[in-house]
Design an enzyme around this catalytic site. Structure first.
Site, PDB file in Angstrom:
ATOM      1  N   ASN A 104       0.867  -1.184   0.000  1.00  0.00           N
ATOM      2  CA  ASN A 104       0.000   0.000   0.000  1.00  0.00           C
ATOM      3  C   ASN A 104       0.905   1.236   0.000  1.00  0.00           C
ATOM      4  O   ASN A 104       1.477   1.600   1.029  1.00  0.00           O
ATOM      5  CB  ASN A 104      -0.884  -0.046   1.257  1.00  0.00           C
ATOM      6  CG  ASN A 104      -1.791   1.159   1.365  1.00  0.00           C
ATOM      7  OD1 ASN A 104      -1.713   2.086   0.548  1.00  0.00           O
ATOM      8  ND2 ASN A 104      -2.655   1.154   2.358  1.00  0.00           N
ATOM      9  N   LYS A 116       3.211   0.806   3.190  1.00  0.00           N
ATOM     10  CA  LYS A 116       2.773  -0.157   4.206  1.00  0.00           C
ATOM     11  C   LYS A 116       2.778  -1.505   3.524  1.00  0.00           C
ATOM     12  O   LYS A 116       2.323  -1.602   2.374  1.00  0.00           O
ATOM     13  CB  LYS A 116       1.324   0.171   4.576  1.00  0.00           C
ATOM     14  CG  LYS A 116       1.054   0.461   6.027  1.00  0.00           C
ATOM     15  CD  LYS A 116      -0.431   0.395   6.225  1.00  0.00           C
ATOM     16  CE  LYS A 116      -0.997   1.434   7.125  1.00  0.00           C
ATOM     17  NZ  LYS A 116      -2.432   1.464   7.170  1.00  0.00           N
ATOM     18  N   ARG A 145      -2.681  -1.954  -3.367  1.00  0.00           N
ATOM     19  CA  ARG A 145      -3.845  -1.084  -3.198  1.00  0.00           C
ATOM     20  C   ARG A 145      -3.725   0.029  -4.242  1.00  0.00           C
ATOM     21  O   ARG A 145      -2.692   0.706  -4.317  1.00  0.00           O
ATOM     22  CB  ARG A 145      -3.842  -0.479  -1.794  1.00  0.00           C
ATOM     23  CG  ARG A 145      -4.942   0.517  -1.647  1.00  0.00           C
ATOM     24  CD  ARG A 145      -4.833   1.283  -0.363  1.00  0.00           C
ATOM     25  NE  ARG A 145      -5.954   2.204  -0.252  1.00  0.00           N
ATOM     26  CZ  ARG A 145      -5.912   3.315   0.446  1.00  0.00           C
ATOM     27  NH1 ARG A 145      -4.822   3.648   1.094  1.00  0.00           N
ATOM     28  NH2 ARG A 145      -6.954   4.083   0.512  1.00  0.00           N
ATOM     29  N   HIS A 179     -12.370   4.009   0.052  1.00  0.00           N
ATOM     30  CA  HIS A 179     -12.386   3.080   1.202  1.00  0.00           C
ATOM     31  C   HIS A 179     -13.159   1.802   0.856  1.00  0.00           C
ATOM     32  O   HIS A 179     -13.637   1.109   1.754  1.00  0.00           O
ATOM     33  CB  HIS A 179     -13.074   3.694   2.440  1.00  0.00           C
ATOM     34  CG  HIS A 179     -12.289   4.747   3.135  1.00  0.00           C
ATOM     35  ND1 HIS A 179     -12.910   5.792   3.778  1.00  0.00           N
ATOM     36  CD2 HIS A 179     -10.964   4.920   3.329  1.00  0.00           C
ATOM     37  CE1 HIS A 179     -11.995   6.575   4.327  1.00  0.00           C
ATOM     38  NE2 HIS A 179     -10.803   6.065   4.052  1.00  0.00           N
ATOM     39  N   GLY A 217     -11.520   6.974  10.083  1.00  0.00           N
ATOM     40  CA  GLY A 217     -10.067   6.953  10.358  1.00  0.00           C
ATOM     41  C   GLY A 217      -9.560   8.366  10.159  1.00  0.00           C
ATOM     42  O   GLY A 217     -10.243   9.319  10.513  1.00  0.00           O
ATOM     43  N   GLY A 236      -9.167   9.531   7.144  1.00  0.00           N
ATOM     44  CA  GLY A 236     -10.243   9.834   6.196  1.00  0.00           C
ATOM     45  C   GLY A 236     -11.503   9.142   6.710  1.00  0.00           C
ATOM     46  O   GLY A 236     -11.411   8.109   7.371  1.00  0.00           O
ATOM     47  N   ARG A 268      -9.909  17.181   6.589  1.00  0.00           N
ATOM     48  CA  ARG A 268     -10.744  17.539   5.429  1.00  0.00           C
ATOM     49  C   ARG A 268     -12.117  18.002   5.889  1.00  0.00           C
ATOM     50  O   ARG A 268     -12.673  17.458   6.847  1.00  0.00           O
ATOM     51  CB  ARG A 268     -10.920  16.336   4.501  1.00  0.00           C
ATOM     52  CG  ARG A 268      -9.653  15.913   3.821  1.00  0.00           C
ATOM     53  CD  ARG A 268      -9.943  14.799   2.813  1.00  0.00           C
ATOM     54  NE  ARG A 268      -8.754  13.986   2.624  1.00  0.00           N
ATOM     55  CZ  ARG A 268      -8.733  12.672   2.601  1.00  0.00           C
ATOM     56  NH1 ARG A 268      -9.848  11.973   2.735  1.00  0.00           N
ATOM     57  NH2 ARG A 268      -7.604  12.030   2.432  1.00  0.00           N
ATOM     58  N   ARG A 291      -8.057  11.611  19.614  1.00  0.00           N
ATOM     59  CA  ARG A 291      -7.668  11.379  21.022  1.00  0.00           C
ATOM     60  C   ARG A 291      -7.340  12.703  21.713  1.00  0.00           C
ATOM     61  O   ARG A 291      -7.749  12.941  22.850  1.00  0.00           O
ATOM     62  CB  ARG A 291      -6.453  10.443  21.094  1.00  0.00           C
ATOM     63  CG  ARG A 291      -6.811   9.014  20.792  1.00  0.00           C
ATOM     64  CD  ARG A 291      -5.601   8.182  20.553  1.00  0.00           C
ATOM     65  NE  ARG A 291      -4.997   8.494  19.257  1.00  0.00           N
ATOM     66  CZ  ARG A 291      -4.126   7.720  18.629  1.00  0.00           C
ATOM     67  NH1 ARG A 291      -3.718   6.614  19.189  1.00  0.00           N
ATOM     68  NH2 ARG A 291      -3.653   8.052  17.458  1.00  0.00           N
ATOM     69  N   GLU A 304     -13.313   2.140  15.579  1.00  0.00           N
ATOM     70  CA  GLU A 304     -13.003   0.954  16.376  1.00  0.00           C
ATOM     71  C   GLU A 304     -12.673   1.286  17.822  1.00  0.00           C
ATOM     72  O   GLU A 304     -12.939   0.503  18.725  1.00  0.00           O
ATOM     73  CB  GLU A 304     -11.784   0.222  15.767  1.00  0.00           C
ATOM     74  CG  GLU A 304     -12.059  -0.381  14.409  1.00  0.00           C
ATOM     75  CD  GLU A 304     -10.784  -0.724  13.635  1.00  0.00           C
ATOM     76  OE1 GLU A 304      -9.739  -0.945  14.283  1.00  0.00           O
ATOM     77  OE2 GLU A 304     -10.837  -0.768  12.396  1.00  0.00           O
ATOM     78  N   GLU A 352      -8.063  -4.344   5.460  1.00  0.00           N
ATOM     79  CA  GLU A 352      -7.983  -4.208   3.998  1.00  0.00           C
ATOM     80  C   GLU A 352      -6.896  -5.126   3.434  1.00  0.00           C
ATOM     81  O   GLU A 352      -7.030  -5.656   2.332  1.00  0.00           O
ATOM     82  CB  GLU A 352      -7.677  -2.748   3.639  1.00  0.00           C
ATOM     83  CG  GLU A 352      -8.871  -1.843   3.881  1.00  0.00           C
ATOM     84  CD  GLU A 352      -8.487  -0.412   4.182  1.00  0.00           C
ATOM     85  OE1 GLU A 352      -7.944  -0.170   5.285  1.00  0.00           O
ATOM     86  OE2 GLU A 352      -8.731   0.460   3.346  1.00  0.00           O
TER      87      GLU A 352
HETATM   88  P1  ADP Z   1      -6.018   5.793   8.282  1.00  0.00           P
HETATM   89  O1  ADP Z   1      -7.281   6.372   7.737  1.00  0.00           O
HETATM   90  O2  ADP Z   1      -4.793   6.626   7.998  1.00  0.00           O
HETATM   91  O3  ADP Z   1      -5.827   4.318   8.009  1.00  0.00           O
HETATM   92  P2  ADP Z   1      -6.731   5.010  10.968  1.00  0.00           P
HETATM   93  O4  ADP Z   1      -7.902   4.213  10.523  1.00  0.00           O
HETATM   94  O5  ADP Z   1      -5.584   4.299  11.594  1.00  0.00           O
HETATM   95  O6  ADP Z   1      -6.160   5.962   9.845  1.00  0.00           O
HETATM   96  O7  ADP Z   1      -7.291   6.109  11.999  1.00  0.00           O
HETATM   97  C1  ADP Z   1      -6.437   7.046  12.559  1.00  0.00           C
HETATM   98  C2  ADP Z   1      -7.215   7.862  13.588  1.00  0.00           C
HETATM   99  O8  ADP Z   1      -7.870   6.989  14.506  1.00  0.00           O
HETATM  100  C3  ADP Z   1      -6.295   8.725  14.439  1.00  0.00           C
HETATM  101  O9  ADP Z   1      -6.079   9.974  13.857  1.00  0.00           O
HETATM  102  C4  ADP Z   1      -7.084   8.849  15.711  1.00  0.00           C
HETATM  103  O10 ADP Z   1      -7.934   9.966  15.590  1.00  0.00           O
HETATM  104  C5  ADP Z   1      -7.935   7.604  15.781  1.00  0.00           C
HETATM  105  N1  ADP Z   1      -7.460   6.635  16.801  1.00  0.00           N
HETATM  106  C6  ADP Z   1      -6.454   5.745  16.691  1.00  0.00           C
HETATM  107  N2  ADP Z   1      -6.302   5.047  17.839  1.00  0.00           N
HETATM  108  C7  ADP Z   1      -7.248   5.505  18.698  1.00  0.00           C
HETATM  109  C8  ADP Z   1      -7.602   5.203  20.054  1.00  0.00           C
HETATM  110  N3  ADP Z   1      -6.978   4.258  20.761  1.00  0.00           N
HETATM  111  N4  ADP Z   1      -8.638   5.894  20.587  1.00  0.00           N
HETATM  112  C9  ADP Z   1      -9.275   6.833  19.902  1.00  0.00           C
HETATM  113  N5  ADP Z   1      -8.979   7.171  18.636  1.00  0.00           N
HETATM  114  C10 ADP Z   1      -7.983   6.520  18.032  1.00  0.00           C
END
Ligand code: ADP
Length: 404
Positions: free
Chosen positions: A7, A14, A90, A179, A209, A211, A240, A283, A332, A383
């Site tokens: 990816n 990644k 990807r 996504h 996430g 995004g 965004r 967070r 999650e 993914e």
């Molecule tokens: P990407 O879209 O880059 O794959 P992720 O799905 O890993 O990103 O999501 C990243 C975001 O998830 C972080 O910016 C943060 O806001 C949130 N996040 C990650 N871990 C936690 C956690 N333990 N508790 C709350 N939010 C989290």
């Protein structure tokens, strides 16, 4: 059979080395800050973690480093690179040309290049990864798994913008959605957990996430999604804006901002970061909100409100809905955000079990209450495994074709 899943982002790679069909991850890693002096590879196997700091100029050098690590005598897991029989990539934008994963032929490569115009930030690094792998692993087959593919089932009424129709024909302007691999993965998992065939499942999948996007899935197929021609539309994201009145852009231009600046602001300075002024990471915002920071609280409210609004819209579009699925880093992990989104939706048949929800982080779990008509699930996305499965199937097919 060993496969590599790759990816490539604009400054990162990644990857996972996966043994199929067991779906066993033999090694994985993340190379970041490509093009900078302080590039860093974090490489993991079952028995080791290794960090390598060294300047990596481009994706080609990055792929070389990754391959060297995988075959390294001390930290590697492969005797020779020929053990990798296929590579799954990807690819963000496949436009209307790909509704499924595909083996990368010169024609496919040409088509991915043609979509650079629609995905200038994403398709070029994806292509750089493919070119590098082709050079270093000339015998492996390469498979493209598109972010847009799952959404190719969206009907015209949902994918067309109300612009002059010839803009669609001439410029390919339409909703593509992104996504897709994540929405597909959690839909399949939800079907398995519900013990129903995928084509009998209707649900709303919410990927939150960095995004963020939401999809309406009817009979196992995407029928609408919030991201549009580009990933800028829809939900509020880390940096965004998501949906805004397009006239704001003309207004800002009148205030002497250049299009480049506006583009940068909408993509990099808006969303959670723009509203809170604190961070794009939820967070930090939750922490600040707890300490009484008003703008942090407002950012959370706006973020959740937008998701709630889309849930309402997609319930109307679906008619029947079996489940709501939260995934992605925020979906999650951040129980507070799930709570905010689901609050007040009882009359629509969506009722969270507050205690259960609070206990769940990064694990597959039902978080709705017993009397919730619509089930609410947290399903960590994967993914990479979707890409590995598609790549494996393509490799098996190509082996069969060779035999006959
Ligand atoms: P990407 O879209 O880059 O794959 P992720 O799905 O890993 O990103 O999501 C990243 C975001 O998830 C972080 O910016 C943060 O806001 C949130 N996040 C990650 N871990 C936690 C956690 N333990 N508790 C709350 N939010 C989290």
């Amino acid at each position: 059979m060993k496969l590599l899943v790759v990816n490539c982002g604009s400054s990162s790679i990644k990857y996972q080395l996966v043994e199929m069909p067991q779906e066993r991850v033999l090694a994985k890693g993340l190379l970041e800050r490509i093009g900078e002096r302080d590039s860093r590879l974090v490489y993991n196997t079952d028995f080791k973690q290794k960090k390598i700091n060294r300047p990596i100029k481009n994706h080609k050098q990055g792929v070389k480093l990754i391959i060297n690590t995988l075959t390294d005598k001390k930290i590697g897991v492969l005797k020779n690179i020929g053990e990798i029989k296929a590579v799954g990539h990807r690819v963000v934008h496949g436009g209307e040309s790909f509704s499924d994963s595909t083996v990368i032929t010169p024609k496919v490569l040409k088509t991915i290049k043609e979509y650079i115009d629609l995905a200038p930030l994403h398709n070029p690094p994806n292509l750089a990864g493919i070119e590098a792998i082709k050079e270093y692993l000339p015998k492996a087959i390469n498979v493209a798994v598109f972010d847009t593919a799952f959404h190719q089932t969206i009907p015209p009424a949902a994918y067309l913008y109300a612009l002059p129709y010839n803009f669609y024909k001439k410029y390919k302007i339409r909703r593509y959605g992104f996504h897709g691999t994540s929405h597909r993965y959690v839909t399949c998992r939800f079907a398995q957990l519900s013990k129903k065939p995928k084509n009998k499942i209707s649900c709303i999948t919410i990927h939150l996430g960095n995004g963020c996007s939401i999809a309406a899935v009817k009979d196992g197929e995407s029928i609408d999604t919030s991201m549009g021609m580009t990933p800028l539309e829809g939900l509020v994201m880390g940096t965004r804006s998501g949906d805004i009145d397009p006239a704001i852009i003309f207004y800002l231009a009148k205030k002497k901002m250049t299009l480049k600046e506006i583009n940068h602001i909408l993509n990099k300075k808006s969303g959670l970061l723009g509203i809170s002024g604190i961070s794009n990471d939820i967070r930090d915002i939750i922490k600040a909100g707890k300490k009484g920071n008003k703008r942090a609280k407002l950012a959370l409210d706006i973020f959740a409100y937008r998701v709630k609004k889309y849930i309402g819209a997609y319930l109307a579009v679906l008619g029947e809905c079996d489940g709501i699925i939260f995934t992605g880093g925020i979906g999650e992990n951040a129980y507070q955000v799930r709570e905010l989104i689901c609050s007040g939706l009882q009359s629509l048949g969506i009722k969270l079990d507050r205690n259960k929800n609070r206990r769940v982080a990064a694990e597959e779990s039902l978080v709705s209450s017993r009397d919730s008509k619509i089930k609410i699930f947290v399903i960590p996305t994967n993914e990479e495994i979707c890409i590995a499965r598609d790549t494996y199937q393509m490799k098996l097919k190509s082996m069969k074709r060779k035999r006959t």
